[in-house]
Design an enzyme around this catalytic site. Structure first.
Site, short mmCIF file in Angstrom:
data_model
loop_
_atom_site.label_atom_id
_atom_site.label_comp_id
_atom_site.label_asym_id
_atom_site.label_seq_id
_atom_site.Cartn_x
_atom_site.Cartn_y
_atom_site.Cartn_z
N TYR A 159 0.88 -1.17 0.00
CA TYR A 159 0.00 0.00 0.00
C TYR A 159 0.92 1.21 0.00
CZ TYR A 159 -3.78 2.94 2.10
OH TYR A 159 -4.74 3.88 2.40
N THR A 162 2.01 6.79 1.95
CA THR A 162 2.83 7.69 2.76
C THR A 162 4.04 8.24 1.99
OG1 THR A 162 2.17 6.54 4.77
CG2 THR A 162 4.19 7.83 4.90
N GLU A 163 4.40 9.49 2.29
CA GLU A 163 5.57 10.10 1.67
C GLU A 163 6.49 10.64 2.75
OE1 GLU A 163 4.20 12.97 -1.16
OE2 GLU A 163 3.28 11.42 -2.42
N TRP A 192 8.40 4.55 3.86
CA TRP A 192 7.88 3.63 4.88
C TRP A 192 6.86 2.64 4.30
CZ3 TRP A 192 11.54 4.51 7.81
CH2 TRP A 192 11.89 5.79 8.25
N ASP A 279 -11.18 1.05 7.19
CA ASP A 279 -12.25 0.49 8.02
C ASP A 279 -12.12 -1.03 8.10
OD1 ASP A 279 -14.94 2.82 7.17
OD2 ASP A 279 -13.34 2.91 8.66
N VAL A 376 8.22 -7.14 34.66
CA VAL A 376 8.04 -8.38 35.44
C VAL A 376 9.31 -9.24 35.38
CG1 VAL A 376 6.77 -10.57 35.52
CG2 VAL A 376 5.54 -8.42 35.23
N PHE A 377 9.94 -9.23 34.21
CA PHE A 377 11.17 -10.01 34.06
C PHE A 377 12.36 -9.36 34.76
CE2 PHE A 377 11.09 -13.49 30.80
CZ PHE A 377 9.74 -13.50 30.55
N GLY A 378 12.21 -8.08 35.13
CA GLY A 378 13.31 -7.39 35.79
C GLY A 378 14.51 -7.27 34.87
N GLU A 402 -0.91 2.75 10.22
CA GLU A 402 -2.36 2.61 10.03
C GLU A 402 -3.12 3.71 10.76
OE1 GLU A 402 -3.05 -1.09 7.82
OE2 GLU A 402 -4.64 0.10 8.67
#
Lengths: 422, 254
Positions: A159, A162-163, A192, A279, A376-378, A402
């Site tokens: 798609y 974008t520029e 992109w 959509d 959580v993994f630290g 998007e």
């Protein structure tokens, strides 16, 4: 074969007291529900589809993902396999050799694949995004030609909107398409573009009316461009923060000639087509973000049931348990949001409001949940030997592509105010 | 070749689920628990479908015995390439007491009814680990059997089966009709692809009752009690071989 061996081994090993893992996702009870009304049950076929996607993601994507992330190499083998299993190009109509699945089914598959690796999943999702303008606006010849080929071999598309100078402001794109006889000559720069370097063809949006006073609804045209058309120059593969195996590039168009047969609907119809695709593609993107978040939650939960501190499992410490609870809240709600958005559009209704909400929310929580998983993994979480730092890097783009988090809020506020005033 | 292959597929608790014993110790918890096709049955289906793809056999029929949900398992077999299914409806107490003997009687009756040349089953189910159905079915039909198959080669009206046995590999040649049970290394089962799942919906599943086949489901086994395996005790680390020997002697193990 190792997987089958594993299955058999797991089933017959005696390991003492074991706890049953029950979750709504594990249950396969077929509930008889009343006609109509709200329902949260998948059909048998949807469950079967979800199973295939889940199995593929767990058995084939997850083991390969870390090395694709390190090398940035395009996951050709995985994409080919996913194509063979029918997990890609689900939206393509049956008349073109596809399965004509709705957005809801596509979202189910997308969430499962994203759980494995969002880099792989984005490469696959970009196909849907590129195809969507053709599916919604293509004539029979265009559909047969460009969608048909996608089901005959594992091809990619992209798609191209974008520029470098215009992302959110689509109306600000400068790529020009000038009508010359039976052709349009295109000049400009896109940036992109996911699958930019791998696509067989692009959906291109270019400005056909040079008059700056011409409204966006009439100034742009959508084209299908074969990637090997002379003048199409691919830039280098960009090195990004995350989803690193996905191919993102700049594309330059220098006097690229497109036959008028490749115009979608007609001159000036492009903007609406480009926006209309969203959509249908935003719910799957939200599903992808949800898959990432679920993975982050599962990894963090697993770790918390293994790691000990101060004499107890970290899951026994409320600080960690509460973190997991908040992560779970976000994942469940993100899922409900994308399911609603997908269901609305499958029912034939305009779902812009729900699609934006789903995308905005899922993108935001994916980032929060991935970050919390690292927490959580630290110290281990910060390290590349553990799976969560990749999730954090991969998550960021969900707030950007998007439609940025900010653009989604623009859309939601506008839709909300219109609804309220009516 | 007009050969028809019957493949038995059993719906079992998914291999990845952590099993829990019911509080009344009469069995394991199955309500709301994820079920799927027995892994060895998947291998059996795969082998049958491969034979069909090589055009060595004509039709693959998937059979499952159980309540309504057994049809899910048959559908998976159809999505893998089986041509049609037979659901032998067994539910309630009959299903609770359904064991290898009853299933073998059913399969034997179906094999005769469906003019079968080959029955391919998984070597055992991962829930009861009986490893009996194939053998019993062959005995009831008085057909030759090739169990623990790691390779199957059709040779005209015979089938060569390479069996995995404790001592290595044994090759047997069976005159069809015959019963084969699949072992782990026979093949790697294919995924059901999405298009095949959709196609499978159009394939037929016939429903029959055991009574229609003249099968008596009475069980002569009674499960008295089901328990968790004993908790694994912590081990002990020793520094030297001498210490190991003295500890073993202390524990009365030597």
């Amino acid at each position: 074969s190792t997987m089958v061996f594993f299955k058999v081994l797991r089933a017959s090993v005696q390991t003492g007291l074991r706890f049953q893992g029950t979750s709504a996702r594990a249950a396969t009870s077929t509930l008889k529900t009343a006609q109509g009304g709200f329902r949260f049950e998948l059909t048998d076929q949807q469950k079967e589809f979800q199973e295939v996607a889940r199995k593929f993601a767990r058995e084939e994507i997850i083991p390969a993902a870390p090395s694709y992330d390190k090398s940035g190499e395009y996951p050709v083998a995985l994409i080919k396999r996913a194509w063979e299993l029918g997990l890609i190009n689900s939206h393509i109509p049956e008349s073109c050799g596809g399965m004509g699945l709705g957005i809801f089914d596509a979202c189910l598959i997308t969430e499962e694949l994203a759980y494995g690796c969002t880099g792989v999943q984005t490469a696959i999702e970009a196909n849907s995004l590129g195809q969507m303008p053709v599916i919604i606006a293509g004539n029979d010849m265009q559909k047969k030609k460009y969608l048909g080929r996608m089901t005959e071999e594992p091809l990619m598309c992209a798609y191209c909107v974008t520029e470098p100078g215009a992302g959110s402001d689509v109306a600000g794109i400068k790529t020009r398409a000038e009508k010359k006889g039976d052709e349009y000559v295109v000049n400009g720069q896109k940036m992109w573009i996911t699958n930019g370097g791998k696509a067989n063809w692009y959906f291109l949006l270019a400005r056909t009316d040079p008059d700056p006073k011409c409204p966006a609804s009439k100034a742009f045209t959508g084209f299908i461009v074969d990637a090997d058309t002379p003048g199409v120059q691919m830039g280098r593969k960009e090195m990004n923060m995350g989803q690193r195996c996905s191919d993102t590039r700049g594309i330059t168009f220098e006097d690229v000639r497109i036959p008028k047969e490749n115009v979608l609907i007609g001159e000036g119809a492009g903007f609406k087509i480009a926006m209309g695709a969203f959509d249908k593609t935003r719910p799957p993107v939200a599903a992808g973000a949800t898959g990432l978040a679920q993975r982050a939650l599962d990894e963090a939960t697993k770790y918390s049931l293994e790691r000990k501190t101060f004499g107890r499992l970290i899951s026994d410490h409320q600080a960690v348990a509460f973190l997991l609870a908040e992560m779970a809240i976000k994942v469940e709600l993100a899922r409900l949001a994308y399911q609603r958005a997908a269901w609305e559009v499958d029912e034939g209704r305009r779902n812009t409001y729900y699609a934006s909400i789903a995308k905005a929310f899922a993108g935001d929580i994916a980032n929060q949940v991935a970050s919390d998983a690292v927490q959580v993994f630290g110290g281990n979480g910060y390290n590349s030997e553990y799976p969560v730092e990749k999730l954090m890097r991969d998550a960021k783009i969900y707030q950007i592509y998007e439609g940025t988090a900010q653009i989604q809020r623009l859309i939601i506020s506008r839709e909300h105010l219109v609804k309220f005033k009516n | 070749m007009s050969a028809r292959v019957l493949v038995g597929v059993k719906r079992v608790i998914d291999y990845a689920v952590k099993i829990r014993v019911k509080p009344d110790n009469t069995g394991v918890v199955t309500d709301g628990v994820k079920h799927s096709m027995n892994p060895f049955c998947e291998i059996a289906v795969e082998e049958a479908v491969k034979l069909k793809e090589k055009k060595l056999i004509k039709e693959v029929v998937a059979v499952s015995c159980g309540p309504q949900q057994a049809q899910e398992t048959i559908r998976t077999a159809l999505a893998m390439g089986a041509d049609r299914g037979i659901h032998v409806e067994v539910s309630g107490k009959d299903y609770d007491n359904l064991g290898p003997l009853q299933v073998s009687k059913i399969l034997a009756a179906l094999a005769k009814k469906e003019e079968t040349s080959l029955i391919i089953l998984g070597k055992q189910a991962i829930d009861d680990d009986c490893n009996q159905t194939g053998q019993m079915t062959a005995a009831l039909l008085d057909w030759p059997q090739g169990t623990f198959a790691s390779e199957v080669v059709l040779e005209g009206d015979k089938v060569k089966v390479i069996r995995e046995i404790d001592g290595g590999l044994e090759t047997v040649r069976l005159k069809m009709p015959a019963v084969i049970t699949a072992d782990l290394r026979l093949n790697t089962p294919r995924y059901a692809t999405l298009p095949n799942i959709m196609k499978a919906k159009k394939k037929k599943i016939d429903v029959v009752k055991p009574g229609e086949l003249g099968v008596d489901l009475t069980s002569h086994l009674e499960v008295l009690r089901v328990d968790e395996p004993p908790q694994r005790q912590a081990g002990m680390k020793v520094e030297t071989v001498e210490e190991l020997i003295s500890r073993l002697k202390e524990a009365g193990r030597m």
